[in-house]
Design a protein around this motif. Sequence first.
Motif, mmCIF file in Angstrom:
data_model
loop_
_atom_site.group_PDB
_atom_site.id
_atom_site.type_symbol
_atom_site.label_atom_id
_atom_site.label_comp_id
_atom_site.label_asym_id
_atom_site.label_seq_id
_atom_site.Cartn_x
_atom_site.Cartn_y
_atom_site.Cartn_z
ATOM 1 N N ARG A 152 -10.065 -2.216 7.359
ATOM 2 C CA ARG A 152 -9.743 -1.196 6.762
ATOM 3 C C ARG A 152 -11.164 -0.063 7.050
ATOM 4 N NH1 ARG A 152 -5.348 -1.734 3.278
ATOM 5 N NH2 ARG A 152 -5.132 0.384 2.744
ATOM 6 N N SER A 179 0.832 -1.247 -0.159
ATOM 7 C CA SER A 179 -0.049 0.070 0.025
ATOM 8 C C SER A 179 0.906 1.201 -0.006
ATOM 9 C CB SER A 179 -1.012 -0.017 1.209
ATOM 10 O OG SER A 179 -0.204 -0.229 2.307
ATOM 11 N N PRO A 180 0.361 2.276 -0.434
ATOM 12 C CA PRO A 180 1.180 3.387 -0.503
ATOM 13 C C PRO A 180 1.624 3.897 0.838
ATOM 14 C CG PRO A 180 -1.005 3.979 -1.468
ATOM 15 C CD PRO A 180 -1.048 2.735 -0.923
ATOM 16 N N VAL A 181 2.947 4.518 0.841
ATOM 17 C CA VAL A 181 3.602 4.916 1.987
ATOM 18 C C VAL A 181 3.190 6.405 2.414
ATOM 19 C CG1 VAL A 181 5.697 5.129 3.450
ATOM 20 C CG2 VAL A 181 5.367 3.333 1.800
ATOM 21 N N ARG A 182 2.316 6.892 3.550
ATOM 22 C CA ARG A 182 1.878 8.094 3.503
ATOM 23 C C ARG A 182 3.059 9.094 4.048
ATOM 24 N NH1 ARG A 182 -2.681 8.083 0.308
ATOM 25 N NH2 ARG A 182 -3.818 6.081 0.536
ATOM 26 N N SER A 183 2.522 10.406 4.027
ATOM 27 C CA SER A 183 3.262 11.464 4.762
ATOM 28 C C SER A 183 3.540 11.017 6.039
ATOM 29 C CB SER A 183 2.817 12.956 4.409
ATOM 30 O OG SER A 183 3.501 13.607 4.893
ATOM 31 N N GLY A 184 4.419 11.283 6.613
ATOM 32 C CA GLY A 184 4.932 11.170 8.187
ATOM 33 C C GLY A 184 5.211 9.693 8.468
ATOM 34 N N GLN A 185 5.130 8.640 7.425
ATOM 35 C CA GLN A 185 5.473 7.221 7.770
ATOM 36 C C GLN A 185 6.934 7.057 7.566
ATOM 37 O OE1 GLN A 185 2.807 4.996 5.494
ATOM 38 N NE2 GLN A 185 1.340 4.620 7.289
ATOM 39 N N GLY A 205 -2.526 8.041 6.273
ATOM 40 C CA GLY A 205 -1.481 7.108 6.986
ATOM 41 C C GLY A 205 -1.967 6.732 8.318
ATOM 42 N N THR A 260 5.158 6.813 -7.465
ATOM 43 C CA THR A 260 5.706 7.983 -7.522
ATOM 44 C C THR A 260 6.722 8.219 -6.156
ATOM 45 O OG1 THR A 260 4.077 8.919 -8.855
ATOM 46 C CG2 THR A 260 5.631 10.416 -7.841
ATOM 47 N N ARG A 309 -0.551 17.256 1.325
ATOM 48 C CA ARG A 309 0.268 16.534 2.324
ATOM 49 C C ARG A 309 -0.296 16.066 3.460
ATOM 50 N NH1 ARG A 309 6.500 18.228 2.674
ATOM 51 N NH2 ARG A 309 5.773 19.841 4.088
ATOM 52 N N GLU A 346 -4.157 11.290 -7.555
ATOM 53 C CA GLU A 346 -3.070 10.619 -8.013
ATOM 54 C C GLU A 346 -1.860 10.496 -6.513
ATOM 55 O OE1 GLU A 346 0.664 9.209 -9.690
ATOM 56 O OE2 GLU A 346 0.632 11.384 -9.392
ATOM 57 N N ILE A 347 -1.957 11.626 -5.969
ATOM 58 C CA ILE A 347 -0.873 11.779 -4.561
ATOM 59 C C ILE A 347 -1.637 11.009 -3.586
ATOM 60 C CG2 ILE A 347 -0.249 13.378 -2.955
ATOM 61 C CD1 ILE A 347 0.259 15.594 -5.148
ATOM 62 N N ARG A 361 7.914 10.579 -3.672
ATOM 63 C CA ARG A 361 7.820 11.982 -3.445
ATOM 64 C C ARG A 361 8.517 12.375 -2.195
ATOM 65 N NH1 ARG A 361 2.383 10.898 -4.988
ATOM 66 N NH2 ARG A 361 2.135 11.656 -7.180
ATOM 67 N N GLY A 395 4.743 9.170 -0.113
ATOM 68 C CA GLY A 395 4.188 10.419 -0.190
ATOM 69 C C GLY A 395 5.436 11.474 0.138
ATOM 70 N N SER A 396 5.093 12.750 0.075
ATOM 71 C CA SER A 396 5.805 13.581 0.426
ATOM 72 C C SER A 396 6.114 13.850 2.180
ATOM 73 C CB SER A 396 5.437 15.134 -0.040
ATOM 74 O OG SER A 396 5.906 16.237 0.534
ATOM 75 N N ASP A 448 -2.595 13.224 3.063
ATOM 76 C CA ASP A 448 -1.890 11.885 3.152
ATOM 77 C C ASP A 448 -1.239 11.565 4.330
ATOM 78 O OD1 ASP A 448 -0.739 10.194 1.177
ATOM 79 O OD2 ASP A 448 1.301 10.928 1.721
ATOM 80 N N ARG A 449 -0.989 12.385 5.144
ATOM 81 C CA ARG A 449 -0.538 11.856 6.569
ATOM 82 C C ARG A 449 -1.872 11.532 7.311
ATOM 83 N NH1 ARG A 449 3.448 13.170 11.350
ATOM 84 N NH2 ARG A 449 3.110 11.266 12.116
#
Lengths: 235, 271
Positions: free
Chosen positions: B171, A134-140, B157, A172, B150, B199-200, A174, A156-157, B153-154
């Motif tokens: 989930r 799964s995507p790795v999120r910001s802060g991880q 997570g 991607t 961003r 996408e992000i 980032r 993620g960024s 995104d955090r």
Amino acid sequence: MGATAEAKRQLVRMRGRSYVAFVFAPEIPIVGWLEEIDATLARSPGFFVGKPVVLDLAALDLSRAAITHLLNNLEERSIRVLGIEGVEPEKLTTSMPPLLTGGRSCVITRTETRTEPAEKPESKPKPNSLLLDSPVRSGQSIVFTDGDVTVLGSVGSGAEIVAGGSIHIYGTLRGRAMAGVNGNASARIYCQKIEAELLAIDGYYQTAEEIDVSLRNRPAQAWLQGDTMKITPLN
Amino acid sequence: MAKVLVVTSGKGGVGKTTSTAALGAALAQSGASVVVIDFDVGLRNLDLVMGAERRVVFDLINVVHGVAKLQQALIRDKRLENLWLLPASQTRDKDALTDEGVGRIIAELRTKFDWILCDSPAGIERGAMLAMRYADEAVIVTNPEVSSVRDSDRIIGMLDSKTVKAERGERVAKHVLITRYDPARAARGEMLSIDDILEILATPLLGIIPESQDVLRASNVGCPVTLNNVTSAPARAYVDAARRLMGETVDMTVPAERRGLMNRLLGRRAA
């Protein structure tokens, strides 16, 4: 019997050999020092069982009676004394362990397996890769120092991946990617789209500013050539 | 089957409270019984946006600490009889919330309501963590700008790791709600595009709420935008989003302001 007596006389051959032993150097007051021994035994009973122990009395000036008393105390704790050093020979009786000389300090390597519970079943070899689906999120922060990290998704960024081996990102990149952190200079970083904040291999790093803009948004790999980091497109 | 939905974002000022009120009202309008909970202890706003600020007696913290019963703290909306508000305390802070207390309240609300909407405070601290803790679903409110994306995104997570569902190996269903979207500015490249955001975030889209004066107007009169001006562009976008939450398939469009004939004829004044 006579026959054996007639046989060729067996020569007793003496050889010198040194061994490794634990050296105890008791301190004053002896009572306090014995309490310390008791505390050690309480933590790991049987720690001294079957171990050769030498008593170093150089720091003390004990009478014969005191030495006897100390030896008895140790015996009560199932500690057998192999020899004594650092004391005048006349203080020792024949029933006491012999006087030792010429001792040299060394490092004791632990070879105690008998006190451990029965042989553990053969453990599986550690995995040498980590797969994240799964995507790795910001802060991880993903830290895997035993080998490669593969990510099915984007990083993620503000996220970071730290790997002992290479890093593979099917998405991607980032965030930050740090490969070969254990000094593996041949580790590489691969990603489908490069928008990384920072790339590092074996301590050599490049920040986003230094990454060629023409590479941005393209599949790319990064590797080390000597002490320069190369980033090239993958197709 | 009651659903606990957290409205969250990480970043402040993106429209969490507005969206909670608007979605809550839209869900209630469809006939479901809905409660909206303000988790922003110390900086409460949901009571103002819902127009219930003059009727607050007991609050979330009182119920968490057992000072008041849930029934005493719930405030019924004046316009919709199946819409309720559980306000936050303004005099306390987030440390007054306890995991156990919040769990107890959510469990009790699950027996009474179809939808439980938790309005999360900004940030990733205790208040935000407890707002998402018991969620089944999450709406992540995002503005079309990099900082907001961003932070979202955090938060995604954290939804995948810090919620009860995640700890059980399940989930939390996640939806991105893009607010304050300006199609004209996006077309000029002054904003992140919808595609870039999705996408992000790699998370399904729940709706696109256009930037509109109607949102501010509704907040100022203490009325969810979906009740205040039903035909306005943001109201229609929120109603569509609510229908998607209920499982309906609704075409994704960016509702535009309806302009009158005179506006169309005389849209722009020449210099």
